[in-house]
Design an enzyme around this catalytic site. Structure first.
Site, PDB file in Angstrom:
ATOM      1  N   HIS A   1     -77.148 -53.590  30.400  1.00  0.00           N
ATOM      2  CA  HIS A   1     -76.348 -52.367  30.243  1.00  0.00           C
ATOM      3  C   HIS A   1     -76.005 -51.767  31.617  1.00  0.00           C
ATOM      4  O   HIS A   1     -74.861 -51.388  31.883  1.00  0.00           O
ATOM      5  CB  HIS A   1     -77.106 -51.313  29.415  1.00  0.00           C
ATOM      6  CG  HIS A   1     -76.415 -49.985  29.451  1.00  0.00           C
ATOM      7  ND1 HIS A   1     -75.297 -49.714  28.699  1.00  0.00           N
ATOM      8  CD2 HIS A   1     -76.637 -48.898  30.225  1.00  0.00           C
ATOM      9  CE1 HIS A   1     -74.865 -48.496  28.993  1.00  0.00           C
ATOM     10  NE2 HIS A   1     -75.666 -47.979  29.919  1.00  0.00           N
TER      11      HIS A   1
ATOM     12  N   ASP B   1     -77.804 -62.482  52.516  1.00  0.00           N
ATOM     13  CA  ASP B   1     -78.159 -61.684  53.682  1.00  0.00           C
ATOM     14  C   ASP B   1     -78.784 -62.625  54.710  1.00  0.00           C
ATOM     15  O   ASP B   1     -79.211 -63.729  54.379  1.00  0.00           O
ATOM     16  CB  ASP B   1     -79.140 -60.568  53.307  1.00  0.00           C
ATOM     17  CG  ASP B   1     -79.181 -59.499  54.401  1.00  0.00           C
ATOM     18  OD1 ASP B   1     -80.021 -58.596  54.306  1.00  0.00           O
ATOM     19  OD2 ASP B   1     -78.379 -59.588  55.340  1.00  0.00           O
TER      20      ASP B   1
ATOM     21  N   CYS C   1     -75.951 -51.865  23.700  1.00  0.00           N
ATOM     22  CA  CYS C   1     -75.263 -50.764  23.005  1.00  0.00           C
ATOM     23  C   CYS C   1     -74.630 -51.216  21.694  1.00  0.00           C
ATOM     24  O   CYS C   1     -74.544 -50.437  20.740  1.00  0.00           O
ATOM     25  CB  CYS C   1     -74.177 -50.180  23.905  1.00  0.00           C
ATOM     26  SG  CYS C   1     -74.862 -49.427  25.379  1.00  0.00           S
TER      27      CYS C   1
ATOM     28  N   CYS D   1     -69.884 -48.568  24.695  1.00  0.00           N
ATOM     29  CA  CYS D   1     -70.190 -49.636  25.655  1.00  0.00           C
ATOM     30  C   CYS D   1     -70.234 -50.971  24.914  1.00  0.00           C
ATOM     31  O   CYS D   1     -70.742 -51.052  23.799  1.00  0.00           O
ATOM     32  CB  CYS D   1     -71.534 -49.367  26.334  1.00  0.00           C
ATOM     33  SG  CYS D   1     -72.040 -50.685  27.464  1.00  0.00           S
TER      34      CYS D   1
ATOM     35  N   CYS E   1     -71.807 -53.737  25.897  1.00  0.00           N
ATOM     36  CA  CYS E   1     -72.932 -54.623  26.237  1.00  0.00           C
ATOM     37  C   CYS E   1     -73.802 -54.823  25.005  1.00  0.00           C
ATOM     38  O   CYS E   1     -73.760 -54.002  24.065  1.00  0.00           O
ATOM     39  CB  CYS E   1     -73.739 -54.020  27.391  1.00  0.00           C
ATOM     40  SG  CYS E   1     -75.025 -52.887  26.868  1.00  0.00           S
TER      41      CYS E   1
ATOM     42  N   ASP F   1     -73.750 -53.512  47.589  1.00  0.00           N
ATOM     43  CA  ASP F   1     -74.848 -54.200  46.896  1.00  0.00           C
ATOM     44  C   ASP F   1     -75.988 -53.201  46.751  1.00  0.00           C
ATOM     45  O   ASP F   1     -76.209 -52.389  47.658  1.00  0.00           O
ATOM     46  CB  ASP F   1     -75.321 -55.415  47.709  1.00  0.00           C
ATOM     47  CG  ASP F   1     -76.474 -55.043  48.658  1.00  0.00           C
ATOM     48  OD1 ASP F   1     -76.174 -54.703  49.824  1.00  0.00           O
ATOM     49  OD2 ASP F   1     -77.641 -55.051  48.218  1.00  0.00           O
TER      50      ASP F   1
END
Ligand SMILES: CNc1nc2c(CC[C@H]3O[C@@H](OC)[C@H](O)[C@@H]3OC)c3nc(N)[nH]c(=O)c3cc2[nH]1
Ligand SMILES: [Zn+2]
Length: 373
Positions: free
Chosen positions: A347, A104, A321, A316, A318, A278
């Site tokens: 996650h 930014d 999980c 999931c 990740c 974002d």
């Protein structure tokens, strides 16, 4: 099938296959080719304000499927300083992230973080929120700092018009942004595979949004952001602006909605033609114990999870999980263990990337995707 090929992102092409839906004729899926790799759109960009996506290793961010992350000029110019990062090989090397980086331009953070600041035609003079030392951010210095950081996508230096603003306030703010955009564009060092995005303002006033878009299109940026939203106006007003603002921008260039948002905000914005997002929600709320799941948001600190031996989401992939239970996450977050912030963040980032993947697939298959969340 409408093949719309994007104009050159210097030396590279962005191929976008915009399938015209009856209901969501504006939704589009595509690829932005850059010097640091491809960005599959619609894309969610994790926020790495101080050169790190908090509680995540860069390689972990990569496993979630993120193609690009964000850095922030305001924070990095204060510490460790742009010249130092440049001397150390640039932000990619410094933080060990070799894929695209978007930074930014700093104006938004100056207004929200710094003490004592003065807006002049030249730029914004402010005192660091860290040690009170004096700084100036201008279109030229912001663009140079982003060059020193080595950003793949540089944002023009703008003024984010606060909400609410009167028509007059929004008009003069938008006109300042247009003058600063011209100076930012002049200061930009154009290189193959790198790009600079203009940011349109104009608050909720459609004639001001149009004027802002016309001013910036003249400067032929590689992409355009819609600024001045997600600043407290609420989803309804935001969608009212998005019902027309994306159409003011070149169809063949990336459109980035800054600071957005929750899954429902993202879906509604994609349906209105937005390509890039974002938001700090997945990372910040993850650290605060909120997990996004297909069953809704789970506040893991709730005592009903203290003996819940099931994962956040059974399918999931990740680490949270695959290897842990809600009871363990509940405990870690309660006792403020660092691993709690890590697993919850991982996650949530995986959840947001899966959402974007499903949206891209639905668009590519010409399906409607209203109900995904
Ligand atoms: C949350 N809502 C919101 N954020 C906004 C940001 C900061 C995003 C930046 O803030 C950092 O996240 C904390 C990220 O680094 C991101 O970088 C692009 C904006 N930045 C600029 N230059 N102009 C705007 O009009 C603007 C509007 C926003 N609305
Ligand atoms: Zn998970």
């Amino acid at each position: 099938e409408k093949e719309v090929s994007i104009t050159k992102f210097p030396a590279d092409e962005r191929k976008i296959i915009a399938k015209a839906h009856d209901k969501y004729k504006k939704a589009r899926a595509g690829i932005i080719n850059t010097r640091h790799g491809q960005i599959h759109t619609p894309a969610f960009m994790p926020v790495g304000t101080k050169g790190t996506v908090k509680a995540m290793l860069p390689e972990s961010v990569q496993t979630t499927g993120a193609d690009i992350i964000l850095g922030n000029t305001y924070h990095l110019m204060l510490q460790p300083g742009a010249k130092r990062v440049f001397k150390l090989g640039g932000l990619h090397k410094f933080m060990n992230w070799s894929k695209p980086l978007l930074t930014d331009s700093g104006g938004f953070q100056v207004m929200s973080l710094s003490k004592l600041r003065k807006i002049t035609e030249e730029g914004v003079i402010f005192n660091s929120h860290i040690d009170g030392s004096k700084f100036m951010l201008s279109p030229e210095s912001s663009t140079e700092i982003q060059y020193l950081l080595g950003s793949t996508i540089t944002m023009a230096f703008d003024e984010c018009t606060p909400y609410p603003s009167t028509y007059e306030q929004a008009k003069s703010s938008m006109e300042l942004t247009s003058r600063w955009a011209k100076r930012s564009r002049k200061a930009f060092y154009s290189r193959d595979g790198y790009g600079q995005f203009g940011i349109i303002q104009g608050s909720i006033y459609n004639d001001l949004r149009l004027k802002s878009a016309l001013d910036l299109i003249e400067l032929d940026f590689e992409g355009y952001a819609i600024g001045g939203l997600a600043v407290g106006e609420g989803q309804e007003l935001m969608f009212k602006v998005l019902d027309y603002a994306p159409d003011l921008l070149p169809i063949n260039k990336p459109r980035y909605l800054m600071g957005v948002g929750k899954p429902a905000d993202i879906i509604g914005a994609v349906q209105r033609g937005i390509d890039m997002f974002d938001c700090v929600i997945p990372t910040r709320s993850g650290r605060n114990g909120q997990a996004f799941t297909k069953y809704g948001v789970v506040n893991i600190r709730n005592s009903k999870y203290k003996e819940d031996n099931t994962p956040l989401e059974e399918d999931c992939l990740c680490p949270a999980c695959k290897n842990y239970t809600k009871a363990y996450l509940h405990y870690l977050v309660k006792v403020k263990e660092i691993l709690g912030a890590m697993l919850m963040t991982w996650h949530n980032l995986m959840y947001f990337q899966k959402l974007m993947l499903r949206i891209r697939e639905y668009i590519a298959q010409g399906k409607d995707f209203d109900f995904i969340s």
